[in-house]
Motif scaffolding. Structure first.
Motif, mmCIF file in Angstrom:
data_model
loop_
_atom_site.group_PDB
_atom_site.id
_atom_site.type_symbol
_atom_site.label_atom_id
_atom_site.label_comp_id
_atom_site.label_asym_id
_atom_site.label_seq_id
_atom_site.Cartn_x
_atom_site.Cartn_y
_atom_site.Cartn_z
ATOM 1 N N VAL A 34 0.682 -1.283 0.161
ATOM 2 C CA VAL A 34 -0.128 0.032 0.260
ATOM 3 C C VAL A 34 0.760 0.868 -0.042
ATOM 4 O O VAL A 34 1.253 1.034 1.130
ATOM 5 C CB VAL A 34 -1.046 -0.184 1.174
ATOM 6 C CG1 VAL A 34 -1.555 1.222 1.252
ATOM 7 C CG2 VAL A 34 -1.964 -1.101 1.369
ATOM 8 N N SER A 35 1.104 1.979 -0.519
ATOM 9 C CA SER A 35 1.335 3.602 -0.868
ATOM 10 C C SER A 35 -0.080 4.725 -0.894
ATOM 11 O O SER A 35 -0.964 4.738 -1.243
ATOM 12 C CB SER A 35 1.779 3.456 -2.589
ATOM 13 O OG SER A 35 2.742 4.824 -2.156
ATOM 14 N N VAL A 36 0.716 5.483 0.254
ATOM 15 C CA VAL A 36 -0.388 6.677 0.399
ATOM 16 C C VAL A 36 0.654 7.382 1.089
ATOM 17 O O VAL A 36 1.777 8.268 1.538
ATOM 18 C CB VAL A 36 -0.911 6.426 1.846
ATOM 19 C CG1 VAL A 36 -1.445 7.314 2.196
ATOM 20 C CG2 VAL A 36 -1.335 5.011 2.365
ATOM 21 N N PRO A 37 0.602 8.264 -0.215
ATOM 22 C CA PRO A 37 1.464 9.433 -0.732
ATOM 23 C C PRO A 37 1.256 10.710 -0.521
ATOM 24 O O PRO A 37 0.670 11.537 0.149
ATOM 25 C CB PRO A 37 1.366 9.949 -2.560
ATOM 26 C CG PRO A 37 0.427 8.652 -2.993
ATOM 27 C CD PRO A 37 0.079 7.773 -2.308
ATOM 28 N N SER A 38 2.293 11.771 0.533
ATOM 29 C CA SER A 38 2.045 12.367 0.825
ATOM 30 C C SER A 38 2.433 12.569 3.060
ATOM 31 O O SER A 38 1.069 11.527 3.573
ATOM 32 C CB SER A 38 1.266 13.519 0.509
ATOM 33 O OG SER A 38 0.402 13.008 1.222
ATOM 34 N N LEU A 39 3.358 12.816 2.745
ATOM 35 C CA LEU A 39 2.764 12.727 4.748
ATOM 36 C C LEU A 39 1.796 12.665 5.529
ATOM 37 O O LEU A 39 0.846 12.520 6.320
ATOM 38 C CB LEU A 39 4.215 13.525 5.431
ATOM 39 C CG LEU A 39 3.997 13.626 7.087
ATOM 40 C CD1 LEU A 39 4.418 12.077 7.628
ATOM 41 C CD2 LEU A 39 4.711 14.552 7.668
ATOM 42 N N ARG A 40 0.971 14.040 4.471
ATOM 43 C CA ARG A 40 0.195 14.473 5.177
ATOM 44 C C ARG A 40 -1.614 13.615 5.374
ATOM 45 O O ARG A 40 -1.794 13.277 6.783
ATOM 46 C CB ARG A 40 -0.992 15.903 5.134
ATOM 47 C CG ARG A 40 -1.283 15.193 3.488
ATOM 48 C CD ARG A 40 -1.523 17.122 2.570
ATOM 49 N NE ARG A 40 -0.285 17.904 2.416
ATOM 50 C CZ ARG A 40 0.086 18.336 1.044
ATOM 51 N NH1 ARG A 40 -1.133 19.047 1.007
ATOM 52 N NH2 ARG A 40 1.349 18.445 1.427
ATOM 53 N N TYR A 41 -1.355 12.605 4.258
ATOM 54 C CA TYR A 41 -2.670 11.186 4.550
ATOM 55 C C TYR A 41 -2.018 10.450 4.271
ATOM 56 O O TYR A 41 -3.055 9.011 5.052
ATOM 57 C CB TYR A 41 -2.614 11.072 2.894
ATOM 58 C CG TYR A 41 -3.672 12.465 2.092
ATOM 59 C CD1 TYR A 41 -4.926 12.508 2.254
ATOM 60 C CD2 TYR A 41 -3.065 13.608 1.048
ATOM 61 C CE1 TYR A 41 -5.594 13.184 2.008
ATOM 62 C CE2 TYR A 41 -3.952 14.461 0.145
ATOM 63 C CZ TYR A 41 -5.617 14.435 0.672
ATOM 64 O OH TYR A 41 -6.334 15.272 1.104
ATOM 65 N N LYS A 42 -0.459 10.004 5.185
ATOM 66 C CA LYS A 42 -0.486 9.325 5.946
ATOM 67 C C LYS A 42 -0.819 9.582 7.448
ATOM 68 O O LYS A 42 -1.490 8.555 7.593
ATOM 69 C CB LYS A 42 1.636 8.623 5.661
ATOM 70 C CG LYS A 42 2.006 7.796 4.957
ATOM 71 C CD LYS A 42 3.392 8.332 4.467
ATOM 72 C CE LYS A 42 3.873 7.693 3.462
ATOM 73 N NZ LYS A 42 3.804 8.558 2.155
ATOM 74 N N LEU A 43 -0.639 11.002 7.853
ATOM 75 C CA LEU A 43 -1.435 10.554 9.436
ATOM 76 C C LEU A 43 -3.373 10.442 9.353
ATOM 77 O O LEU A 43 -2.960 10.117 10.485
ATOM 78 C CB LEU A 43 -0.760 12.217 9.971
ATOM 79 C CG LEU A 43 0.375 12.421 10.101
ATOM 80 C CD1 LEU A 43 0.423 13.919 10.047
ATOM 81 C CD2 LEU A 43 0.934 11.696 11.008
ATOM 82 N N ILE A 44 -3.850 11.051 7.889
ATOM 83 C CA ILE A 44 -4.845 10.978 7.845
ATOM 84 C C ILE A 44 -5.514 9.519 7.866
ATOM 85 O O ILE A 44 -6.538 9.161 8.552
ATOM 86 C CB ILE A 44 -5.519 11.808 6.971
ATOM 87 C CG1 ILE A 44 -5.276 13.094 6.847
ATOM 88 C CG2 ILE A 44 -7.124 11.324 6.658
ATOM 89 C CD1 ILE A 44 -5.921 13.510 5.661
ATOM 90 N N VAL A 45 -4.598 8.641 7.416
ATOM 91 C CA VAL A 45 -5.205 7.561 7.056
ATOM 92 C C VAL A 45 -5.014 6.848 8.482
ATOM 93 O O VAL A 45 -6.116 5.373 9.043
ATOM 94 C CB VAL A 45 -3.623 6.499 6.495
ATOM 95 C CG1 VAL A 45 -4.061 5.316 6.831
ATOM 96 C CG2 VAL A 45 -4.592 6.798 5.154
ATOM 97 N N LEU A 46 -3.841 6.812 9.826
ATOM 98 C CA LEU A 46 -4.080 6.874 10.816
ATOM 99 C C LEU A 46 -4.614 7.273 11.681
ATOM 100 O O LEU A 46 -5.072 6.366 12.778
ATOM 101 C CB LEU A 46 -2.211 7.519 11.795
ATOM 102 C CG LEU A 46 -0.981 6.650 10.777
ATOM 103 C CD1 LEU A 46 0.002 7.379 11.468
ATOM 104 C CD2 LEU A 46 -0.914 4.975 11.421
#
Length: 254
Positions: free
Chosen positions: A224-236
Motif C-alpha cells: 500500500v502506498s499513501v503519497p504525502s505525510l499529511r495523508y499518511k497521518l490521516i489514514v492513521l
C-alpha cells in the motif's frame, strides 16, 4: 526498472502523469483509454520528448470486447508487459439512493472487475518470468466511509495486500496506491468547477508528486502506498476516529 508499462485511463490525470514519468525513465508504454485523439496526442509528445516506443490501445474497458483486447495484449509473450497500472475509473455523486443503479454497476465494474481481470491476465506471464509489478490506483477514500466509491477502493486495497503477500516471493509485487485529493480533471468530470470542491487547499496534492512517490513505493515492493505525510497521518487517524465522524468527513469534496 521496468521495460514496458501498460497504463489504463492513460489519456489524462494520473494515468497521463504515470506515462510521462515512466517515459522519462526510458520505459516503453502501452496507453489504454477510450479517447483515441487524446492518446495519440500524448503518445506523440512522449515519443518526441523521450525517444521511447509508445503503443496506443484505444478501447472502452466497460465493453467486454475492450477488456478482451487489453487482456490479449497482457498475455502476449512476445511483447511482455513488466508493469501494469490499473488506473481507469470514474466517480459518482454520493447520493446512492438517487443514482442510476446501472451507473453504480458500471462503477463497480471499472474499479473492481476490470482490474481483477487485467491483473489475472498479467500475472500469468509475470509469474513465468519471475518478475513484474502491478499497481492498482485506489484512494484514501478506501479508509473513509464514502458511498460505493469508498467500498470499491477498499476492495482494491484488500486485494492488493493479499496479492502482494502471495506473489512477492515469486518476483511479482502488487501495490495499491491511495492518493488523497489530487489536482487532475477527475472532479471536473463530476461537474465541479476548480476551486468549488469544498476541500481546503492544504489537502490538495499535485499529480506529479503523487506519481513520483507512488513509483518509489512500487519499486520498494510495498503493498500500500499513501503519497504525502499529511495523508499518511490521516489514514492513521481513521483507525481511531468514530465511523460516524469519518462518514461526515467523507461527505466533503463532491
Amino acid at each position: 526498472m521496468v521495460e514496458t508499462a501498460l497504463i489504463t485511463g492513460a489519456s489524462s490525470g494520473l494515468g497521463a502523469e504515470y506515462a510521462r514519468q515512466l517515459a522519462a525513465q526510458g520505459n516503453a508504454l502501452v496507453l489504454v483509454a477510450r479517447d483515441t485523439e487524446a492518446l495519440e496526442a500524448l503518445a506523440t509528445v512522449l515519443r518526441e520528448s523521450h525517444g521511447v516506443h509508445v503503443e496506443v490501445l484505444a478501447c472502452d474497458l466497460l465493453d467486454p470486447q475492450g477488456v478482451d483486447r487489453v487482456t490479449a495484449r497482457l498475455s502476449d509473450a512476445a511483447q511482455p508487459v513488466d508493469l501494469l497500472i490499473n488506473n481507469a475509473g470514474f466517480g459518482l455523486a454520493l447520493d446512492f439512493e438517487s443514482n442510476d443503479v446501472e451507473d453504480e454497476a458500471r462503477h463497480v465494474r471499472i474499479h473492481n472487475e476490470v482490474p481483477m481481470r487485467l491483473t489475472h491476465a498479467a500475472l500469468q506471464g509475470m509469474l513465468e518470468r519471475g518478475r513484474g509489478q502491478i499497481v492498482n490506483v485506489a484512494s484514501v477514500a478506501a479508509f473513509i466511509p464514502r458511498s460505493t466509491y469508498s467500498a470499491a477502493k477498499q476492495w482494491l486495497v484488500l486485494f492488493s495486500r493479499w496479492a502482494n503477500a502471495r506473489y512477492r516471493s515469486r518476483g511479482v509485487t502488487v501495490t495499491a496506491v491511495c492518493p488523497g485529493f489530487t489536482h487532475t480533471n477527475f472532479h471536473e468530470r463530476l461537474g465541479l468547477p476548480p476551486g468549488q470542491e469544498g476541500v481546503p487547499r492544504w489537502m490538495w496534492l499535485s499529480a506529479k508528486s503523487v506519481v513520483a512517490e507512488s513509483l518509489r513505493d512500487v519499486d520498494r515492493g510495498k503493498a500500500v502506498s499513501v503519497p504525502s505525510l499529511r495523508y499518511k497521518l490521516i489514514v492513521l487517524l481513521t483507525k481511531v476516529l468514530p465511523q460516524g465522524f469519518l462518514a461526515r468527513v467523507g461527505e466533503r469534496g463532491r
